[in-house]
Design a protein around this motif. Structure first.
Motif, short mmCIF file in Angstrom:
data_model
loop_
_atom_site.label_atom_id
_atom_site.label_comp_id
_atom_site.label_asym_id
_atom_site.label_seq_id
_atom_site.Cartn_x
_atom_site.Cartn_y
_atom_site.Cartn_z
N SER A 225 0.85 -1.19 0.00
CA SER A 225 0.00 0.00 0.00
C SER A 225 0.88 1.24 0.00
O SER A 225 2.08 1.18 0.31
N ASP A 226 0.31 2.38 -0.35
CA ASP A 226 1.07 3.63 -0.35
C ASP A 226 1.63 3.93 1.04
O ASP A 226 2.76 4.38 1.19
N GLU A 227 0.82 3.65 2.05
CA GLU A 227 1.26 3.91 3.43
C GLU A 227 2.45 3.04 3.80
O GLU A 227 3.42 3.52 4.39
N GLU A 228 2.40 1.75 3.43
CA GLU A 228 3.52 0.84 3.72
C GLU A 228 4.78 1.27 3.00
O GLU A 228 5.88 1.25 3.56
N GLN A 230 5.58 4.28 2.01
CA GLN A 230 6.08 5.56 2.53
C GLN A 230 6.65 5.44 3.93
O GLN A 230 7.54 6.19 4.32
N ASN A 231 6.16 4.49 4.72
CA ASN A 231 6.58 4.38 6.12
C ASN A 231 7.77 3.45 6.31
O ASN A 231 8.02 2.97 7.41
#
Length: 467
Positions: A225-228, A230-231
């Motif tokens: 996912s985008d969150e994964e 980016q983090n």
């Protein structure tokens, strides 16, 4: 190789016999640095020898060729394309917090275990524990407990050491491996489930990954996912993302091979390099003092920010020229690999520096030999002198860097090079800011060249540094 001194033997042989030395029935060692771009250059047609196959891990009777141990160039190229983004310089920003976490643990555990009360530290082993826990953070987002427990978790360090001791000599006659670790009958029994023996490193990697099987299945199916992303996704997540992106090539076997390769190559070489840098610093008080002045001046000048445990960032480390010179000189004088980086001449044969070499001949360079060329590195090549990296003009510096072979060269350059550099350039100055370090005995250390040149006894004492 059996007597654990190949690097020094090769240096002596080349100094006696010249730039080309025959090491075995079908093996030629080249000392002239100009041979590097010919033997290891792109599209030269040379492939890795069976020396590397000996170093393949095994799972359930199936070999696990990694980027390091594969001899098939097409397979290697496809594999590297799938995972290269995980090791790109642009990925370092995401990995730095993971390395910071382990660095904090290293500093705190050093303070607790070796300062209060004062105890002698087996520094090379302690640095190995650091490197293994960094591999855990980077690959599975968790330290594996080497530092907190101050012990060899599941005997992995011992296994890797024993395996390299095996791989060095056996790799000179790789067919012997078919009688020992990779006996075809034994592999078949493993595939049938009748022999349940597993390489400890493979077992270790499988156990760490099993805890996150549901998470990885989601990534295989839907991608990160985008969150994964980016983090700060760890390496297991990125290898699994490669499965999602390249299902025709990347399988569970390739993901497992990449993880086991991190344990084998990602920890041992970094630990050896760190040991070399610190050992030579401690043996040369004038260099130590000069580096500390550079660090203190950078702090007082505001070029280094105030952080927990006086950590130094990657960006800050790149602005410290004497630190860079010290690290490069540590790489030069004591490269981790101490044997020939073997390649096989293509069937049609080829010319190497004016010599026609028949097809099928094994050729290569040993970093211990080429790193000691006076015409490249100047006088006193057997001495630790970081100033040589600061005194060289632009052309000479370019030649020096092109001759450095500690991460290999060409298409088979170590893919984890950037991660190793990130660890080293951060840990060395951070540890020096926190502690005064002294050798327990100010005498030349003992090393064993079992393929990687490991310190046998490197004992030090730590004292909290007074700022």
């Amino acid at each position: 190789m059996y007597h654990n001194n190949a690097g020094l033997t090769h240096i002596a042989l080349h100094r006696k016999h010249g730039d080309v030395v025959r090491l075995g029935p079908n093996v030629l060692s080249f000392a002239d640095p100009q041979a590097i771009k010919i033997i290891y250059g792109l599209n030269k047609g040379l492939v890795k020898s069976d020396f590397y196959i000996v170093q393949q891990a095994v799972a359930k009777g199936v070999r696990l060729p990694s980027l390091f141990s594969s001899t098939d160039e097409d397979y290697h190229a496809k594999y590297r394309r799938c995972v290269s983004s995980a090791f790109a310089m642009s990925s370092l920003v995401g990995y730095e917090p993971l390395i910071d976490s382990t660095t904090d643990a290293f500093i705190e555990q050093t303070r607790q275990r070796y300062c209060t009360p004062a105890r002698v530290c087996d520094f090379s082993r302690w640095l190995q524990f650091f490197a293994f826990d960094v591999v855990g953070e980077l690959t599975w987002s968790k330290r594996l407990g080497f530092l907190e427990r101050d012990e060899d978790v599941d005997g992995i360090v011992e296994f890797v050491g024993d395996f390299l001791t095996y791989a060095g000599p056996i790799g000179q006659m790789p067919w012997l491996d078919l009688f020992f670790f990779k006996n075809p009958v034994r592999l078949q029994l493993q595939r049938m489930g009748l022999d349940k023996s597993v390489f400890p490193v493979t077992k270790f990697a499988l156990a760490q990954s099993a805890d996150r099987s549901a998470e990885m299945e989601k990534i295989r199916t839907h991608g990160l996912s985008d969150e994964e992303a980016q983090n700060g996704a760890d390496l297991l997540m990125k290898f699994t993302q490669a499965q999602h992106d390249h299902p025709e090539f990347m399988t569970d076997k390739q993901v497992l091979a990449a993880c086991t390769s991190m344990i084998f190559a990602g920890s041992e070489t970094t630990a050896v390099s760190l040991s070399s840098i610190f050992y030579h610093l401690l043996r040369h008080p004038d260099v130590y003092e000069k580096l500390m002045r550079e660090l203190d001046d950078a702090v007082s000048g505001g070029d280094v920010a105030d952080r927990p445990n006086m950590r130094i960032s990657w960006a800050e480390s790149q602005k410290l020229p004497y630190l860079d010179a010290v690290i490069q000189e540590g790489f030069r004088l004591h490269p981790a690999a101490g044997a020939l980086l073997e390649r096989i001449v293509p069937p049609q044969g080829m010319d190497i520096l004016g010599e026609h070499i028949p097809g099928g001949t094994i050729v290569g360079c040993n970093a211990w030999v080429v790193h000691r060329r006076p015409e490249v590195f100047g006088a006193e090549v057997d001495s630790f002198r970081p100033e040589r990296w600061l005194e060289a003009d632009a052309a000479q510096l370019k030649l020096m860097k092109a001759t450095m072979l500690q991460f290999s060269a060409g298409a088979r350059t170590c893919i984890g090079k950037n991660i190793s550099l990130l660890e080293i350039y951060k840990l060395v100055p951070t540890l020096l800011r926190n502690f005064d370090i002294k050798l327990e005995r100010d005498e030349e250390w003992t090393t064993q060249n079992t393929w990687f040149v490991r310190p046998v006894e490197f004992n030090v004492r730590f004292t909290p540094r007074k700022l």
